[in-house]
Design an enzyme around this catalytic site. Structure first.
Site, PDB file in Angstrom:
ATOM      1  N   ASP A  52       0.810  -1.226   0.000  1.00 60.82           N
ATOM      2  CA  ASP A  52       0.000   0.000   0.000  1.00 60.82           C
ATOM      3  C   ASP A  52       0.842   1.274   0.000  1.00 60.82           C
ATOM      4  O   ASP A  52       0.427   2.304   0.539  1.00 60.82           O
ATOM      5  CB  ASP A  52      -0.962   0.024   1.207  1.00 60.82           C
TER       6      ASP A  52
ATOM      7  N   GLN B 183       1.903  -6.140  -3.212  1.00 61.58           N
ATOM      8  CA  GLN B 183       2.323  -6.283  -1.815  1.00 61.58           C
ATOM      9  C   GLN B 183       3.616  -5.484  -1.563  1.00 61.58           C
ATOM     10  O   GLN B 183       3.805  -4.461  -2.201  1.00 61.58           O
ATOM     11  CB  GLN B 183       2.510  -7.771  -1.450  1.00 61.58           C
TER      12      GLN B 183
ATOM     13  N   GLY C 290      -4.598  -4.157  -3.863  1.00 60.22           N
ATOM     14  CA  GLY C 290      -5.547  -3.093  -4.207  1.00 60.22           C
ATOM     15  C   GLY C 290      -4.716  -1.893  -4.586  1.00 60.22           C
ATOM     16  O   GLY C 290      -4.058  -1.302  -3.730  1.00 60.22           O
TER      17      GLY C 290
HETATM   18  P1  GDP Z   1      -0.704   0.343  -3.557  1.00 61.23           P
HETATM   19  O1  GDP Z   1      -1.309  -0.933  -3.078  1.00 61.23           O
HETATM   20  O2  GDP Z   1       0.778   0.391  -3.291  1.00 61.23           O
HETATM   21  O3  GDP Z   1      -1.024   0.647  -4.982  1.00 61.23           O
HETATM   22  O4  GDP Z   1      -1.326   1.501  -2.675  1.00 61.23           O
HETATM   23  P2  GDP Z   1      -2.895   1.673  -2.320  1.00 61.23           P
HETATM   24  O5  GDP Z   1      -3.617   2.152  -3.494  1.00 61.23           O
HETATM   25  O6  GDP Z   1      -3.401   0.452  -1.646  1.00 61.23           O
HETATM   26  O7  GDP Z   1      -2.794   2.755  -1.174  1.00 61.23           O
HETATM   27  C1  GDP Z   1      -2.227   4.011  -1.384  1.00 61.23           C
HETATM   28  C2  GDP Z   1      -3.258   5.076  -1.027  1.00 61.23           C
HETATM   29  O8  GDP Z   1      -2.624   6.316  -0.912  1.00 61.23           O
HETATM   30  C3  GDP Z   1      -4.307   5.254  -2.101  1.00 61.23           C
HETATM   31  O9  GDP Z   1      -5.509   5.623  -1.487  1.00 61.23           O
HETATM   32  C4  GDP Z   1      -3.760   6.400  -2.932  1.00 61.23           C
HETATM   33  O10 GDP Z   1      -4.776   7.122  -3.616  1.00 61.23           O
HETATM   34  C5  GDP Z   1      -3.126   7.237  -1.874  1.00 61.23           C
HETATM   35  N1  GDP Z   1      -1.957   8.028  -2.275  1.00 61.23           N
HETATM   36  C6  GDP Z   1      -0.972   7.697  -3.151  1.00 61.23           C
HETATM   37  N2  GDP Z   1      -0.036   8.682  -3.174  1.00 61.23           N
HETATM   38  C7  GDP Z   1      -0.445   9.636  -2.318  1.00 61.23           C
HETATM   39  C8  GDP Z   1       0.113  10.883  -1.876  1.00 61.23           C
HETATM   40  O11 GDP Z   1       1.197  11.306  -2.265  1.00 61.23           O
HETATM   41  N3  GDP Z   1      -0.605  11.596  -0.957  1.00 61.23           N
HETATM   42  C9  GDP Z   1      -1.790  11.154  -0.465  1.00 61.23           C
HETATM   43  N4  GDP Z   1      -2.417  11.906   0.417  1.00 61.23           N
HETATM   44  N5  GDP Z   1      -2.336   9.989  -0.861  1.00 61.23           N
HETATM   45  C10 GDP Z   1      -1.664   9.233  -1.747  1.00 61.23           C
HETATM   46  P1  IMO Z   2      -0.928  -4.165  -2.266  1.00 62.26           P
HETATM   47  O1  IMO Z   2      -0.468  -4.743  -3.565  1.00 62.26           O
HETATM   48  C1  IMO Z   2      -0.959  -4.538   2.062  1.00 62.26           C
HETATM   49  C2  IMO Z   2      -1.127  -8.605   3.696  1.00 62.26           C
HETATM   50  C3  IMO Z   2      -2.401  -8.983   4.410  1.00 62.26           C
HETATM   51  C4  IMO Z   2      -1.828  -9.950   5.430  1.00 62.26           C
HETATM   52  C5  IMO Z   2      -0.756 -10.682   4.654  1.00 62.26           C
HETATM   53  C6  IMO Z   2      -1.188 -12.013   4.074  1.00 62.26           C
HETATM   54  O2  IMO Z   2      -2.219  -3.447  -2.326  1.00 62.26           O
HETATM   55  O3  IMO Z   2       0.174  -3.385  -1.624  1.00 62.26           O
HETATM   56  P2  IMO Z   2      -2.744 -12.678   2.004  1.00 62.26           P
HETATM   57  O4  IMO Z   2      -4.178 -12.412   1.730  1.00 62.26           O
HETATM   58  O5  IMO Z   2      -1.814 -12.171   0.969  1.00 62.26           O
HETATM   59  O6  IMO Z   2      -2.482 -14.129   2.331  1.00 62.26           O
HETATM   60  O7  IMO Z   2      -2.421 -11.874   3.363  1.00 62.26           O
HETATM   61  O8  IMO Z   2      -0.379  -9.813   3.614  1.00 62.26           O
HETATM   62  N1  IMO Z   2      -1.316  -8.103   2.316  1.00 62.26           N
HETATM   63  C7  IMO Z   2      -1.226  -6.811   1.979  1.00 62.26           C
HETATM   64  N2  IMO Z   2      -1.023  -5.714   2.738  1.00 62.26           N
HETATM   65  N3  IMO Z   2      -1.062  -4.433   0.729  1.00 62.26           N
HETATM   66  C8  IMO Z   2      -1.240  -5.517  -0.036  1.00 62.26           C
HETATM   67  O9  IMO Z   2      -1.220  -5.468  -1.376  1.00 62.26           O
HETATM   68  C9  IMO Z   2      -1.356  -6.777   0.580  1.00 62.26           C
HETATM   69  N4  IMO Z   2      -1.563  -8.036   0.127  1.00 62.26           N
HETATM   70  C10 IMO Z   2      -1.515  -8.838   1.191  1.00 62.26           C
HETATM   71  O10 IMO Z   2      -2.995  -7.872   5.008  1.00 62.26           O
HETATM   72  O11 IMO Z   2      -1.204  -9.251   6.469  1.00 62.26           O
HETATM   73 MG    MG Z   3      -2.878  -1.572  -1.881  1.00 62.48          MG
END
Ligand code: GDP
Ligand code: IMO
Ligand code: MG
Length: 428
Positions: free
Chosen positions: A13, A224, A40
Site C-alpha cells: 500500500d 504487496q 488493491g
Molecule cells: P498500492 O497498493 O501500493 O497501490 O497503494 P494503495 O492504493 O493500496 O494505497 C495508497 C493510497 O494512498 C491510495 O488511497 C492512494 O490514492 C493514496 N496516495 C498515493 N499517493 C499519495 C500521496 O502522495 N498523498 C496522499 N495523500 N495519498 C496518496
Molecule cells: P498491495 O499490492 C498490504 C497482507 C495482508 C496480510 C498478509 C497475508 O495493495 O500493496 P494474504 O491475503 O496475501 O495471504 O495476506 O499480507 N497483504 C497486503 N497488505 N497491501 C497488499 O497489497 C497486501 N496483500 C496482502 O494484510 O497481512
Molecule cells: Mg494496496
C-alpha cells in the site's frame, strides 16, 4: 533494451498504483508478476478513482499492453468482475490485455481454507485478505494446482477438479467438520469463466520476451511489499509470493538480463495491514492522526492500516534485497502539520544496537527503534511541483533519507492525483 521493476519497499500500500500509472506514459508494456486480488492499487485521474486488483495499473493508458503473468494467482470470477467494472468506466482493453496460460487459478476451496485456517489460529492469525492466496500458492508448490491453460481442456479440467475436490471434501468432512463442495458445480462455473476469458489468454512468457527483444519498454508492477515476501519478509506474517525484484523474473519468464532500473515505492512513513511485528508502529493519538489524514484504510478490505514512522533499518534491508536505484516517495503531504517527524535509524535489542533486520519474530517484536528527529513543516504542499519549492524542513527530511540510503528520488508524491507529483528523475 529497458525493463523497470516497480516494487513496494515496505508492507504494501505504498502507492504503487499511482506510480505505475505515471510511468506507463513512458512504457509500452505493464506486467503484474505476483500476488492476486489481495492487492488493491489505487489510481486517481482528474478526481476519478480506480482501484485495481488483478489488472495492471497501466490499463488506463489507451494502446499500452497490460499482462497478467504466470506468477499471479487468478480468481477468475474476481477478474471478470474487475474487467466488467473497467468496461463500465469506459476503459477498453480488447487486444491489449493478456493473461498467462501458466498462471494458477484460485478455486473456491482455497478461499474456504484461507478463512478457516485464519479462524483456527485465533490470536496468532496472519490477518490475510481471505482471498485464498496462501492455499492457492500452496497447491502450486504441491503441484496439484490448476492453471489457466487447464481451463481449455475439458478432460484435464474435469479430472483435476474432481480429484482435488475429493481430497478437499475428505479434509472438510473428517478434519474440519465443515460443508463439502460439489465438483460438478465448480467445473460448470469454471467452464463459463473459461469462455469469457478466452480472448485474453496467451503464452505471455514468449510474448514479453519478444516485446523486450523488439526494444519495447517493459514495466513490472509489484504487488504487496518487500517485508511481506514469503522468503525475505516477517515470516509467517507475510503473503505467499515473492513481491521483491527477483519475483519479477520468475513471475513473468522475462530474462533478468533486460533489467535496467528498480524503483521502490515508499511512503514518507510506514503502514501495515494485518498482524505481525512493526517496530516503528505508533499506538498513540499520533498514529490515529496519521491514519485519518492519510486515509489509511485498505483498498481491498477496508481494514484500518497500522501507522508508524519511516523505518530506515527496514528500508536498507529492502534496498539490499531489491537492488533499489530510485525511490518514489509518496504521501509526503500527510506529514504536513506535524511538529516533529522521526525516522528510525537503528533497533535497540537487549542493550545492543542492531543495524540489520532480524529474521526472528521474537527479536523483531522486542526491538526498540532508535530515532532521528526532524522539525516538521506546516505548509500545504499538495500543489508543489518543483522540489525547491518544498518547505526547508521537508527538504531536510527528504535529503536525509536519500543520503542515508544512498539512492536517488524518481519522484515525490504530494497527493492522490496523477498530477500531484514532483518529478525528479527519469526511470526509463
Ligand atoms: P498500492 O497498493 O501500493 O497501490 O497503494 P494503495 O492504493 O493500496 O494505497 C495508497 C493510497 O494512498 C491510495 O488511497 C492512494 O490514492 C493514496 N496516495 C498515493 N499517493 C499519495 C500521496 O502522495 N498523498 C496522499 N495523500 N495519498 C496518496
Ligand atoms: P498491495 O499490492 C498490504 C497482507 C495482508 C496480510 C498478509 C497475508 O495493495 O500493496 P494474504 O491475503 O496475501 O495471504 O495476506 O499480507 N497483504 C497486503 N497488505 N497491501 C497488499 O497489497 C497486501 N496483500 C496482502 O494484510 O497481512
Ligand atoms: Mg494496496
Amino acid at each position: 533494451m529497458s525493463c523497470v521493476v516497480v516494487i513496494g519497499a515496505q508492507w504494501g500500500d505504498e502507492g504503487k498504483g499511482k506510480v505505475v500509472d505515471i510511468y506507463t506514459k513512458q512504457a509500452d508494456v505493464v506486467v503484474r508478476y505476483s500476488g492476486g486480488h489481495n492487492a488493491g492499487h489505487t489510481v486517481v485521474i482528474n478526481g476519478e478513482k480506480y482501484v485495481l486488483h488483478l489488472v495492471p495499473s497501466g490499463i488506463m493508458h489507451k494502446e499500452k499492453y497490460n499482462i497478467i503473468a504466470n506468477g499471479v494467482v487468478i480468481d477468475p470470477s474476481a477478474l471478470i468482475e474487475e474487467m466488467e467494472d473497467l468496461k463500465t468506466k469506459g476503459i477498453n482493453f480488447t487486444g491489449r490485455l493478456f493473461i498467462s496460460k501458466r498462471a494458477h487459478l484460485i478455486m473456491p476451496y482455497h478461499k474456504i481454507f484461507d478463512k478457516f485456517s485464519e479462524n483456527k489460529k485465533g490470536s496468532k492469525k496472519i490477518g490475510t485478505t481471505g482471498r485464498g492466496i496462501g492455499p492457492c500458492y500452496a497447491d502450486k508448490a504441491a503441484r496439484v494446482g490448476i492453471r489457466v491453460c487447464d481451463l481449455y481442456d475439458d478432460e484435464v479440467l474435469k479430472e483435476k477438479i474432481f480429484q482435488n475436490v475429493e481430497e478437499v471434501n475428505a479434509i472438510a468432512k473428517n478434519v474440519h467438520n465443515i460443508e463439502t463442495l460439489d465438483p460438478q458445480q465448480i467445473y460448470d462455473d469454471y467452464r463459463k469463466y473459461a469462455d469469457i476469458l478466452s480472448p485474453f489468454i496467451s503464452e505471455t512468457s514468449y510474448l514479453i520476451n519478444r516485446l523486450a527483444n523488439e526494444g519495447k519498454k517493459i514495466m513490472m508492477e509489484g504487488a504487496q511489499g518487500t517485508l511481506l515476501d514469503v522468503d525475505h519478509g516477517t515470516f509467517p506474517y507475510v503473503t505467499s509470493s515473492n513481491p521483491t525484484t527477483g519475483g519479477a523474473f520468475t513471475g513473468t519468464g522475462l530474462s533478468p538480463k533486460f533489467l535496467t532500473n528498480v524503483v521502490a515505492v515508499t511512503k514518507a512513513y510506514t503502514t501495515r495491514v494485518g498482524s505481525g511485528p512493526f517496530p516503528t508502529e505508533l499506538l498513540d493519538d499520533l498514529g490515529e492522526k496519521i491514519r485519518k489524514i492519510g486515509n489509511e484504510y485498505g483498498a481491498t478490505t477496508g481494514r484500518p492500516r497500522r501507522c508508524g514512522w519511516l523505518d530506515l533499518v527496514a528500508m536498507k534491508y529492502s534496498k539490499m534485497l531489491n537492488g533499489i536505484d530510485y525511490i518514489a516517495l509518496t504521501k509526503l503531504d500527510v506529514l504536513s502539520g506535524l511538529d516533529k517527524v522521526k525516522v528510525c535509524v537503528g533497533y535497540e535489542y537487549n542493550g545492543k544496537i542492531l543495524e540489520t533486520f532480524p529474521p526472528e519474530i521474537k527479536i523483531l517484536e522486542n526491538c526498540h527503534p532508535v530515532y532521528r528527529e526532524f522539525d516538521g513543516w506546516k505548509e500545504d504542499i499538495s500543489k508543489v511541483k518543483v522540489y525547491d519549492d518544498l518547505p526547508q524542513n521537508a527538504k531536510k527530511y527528504l535529503d536525509f533519507i536519500k543520503e542515508y540510503l544512498g539512492v536517488k528520488y524518481a519522484l515525490v508524491s504530494v497527493g492522490t492525483d496523477r498530477t500531484e507529483t514532483i518529478n525528479l528523475n527519469e526511470v526509463f
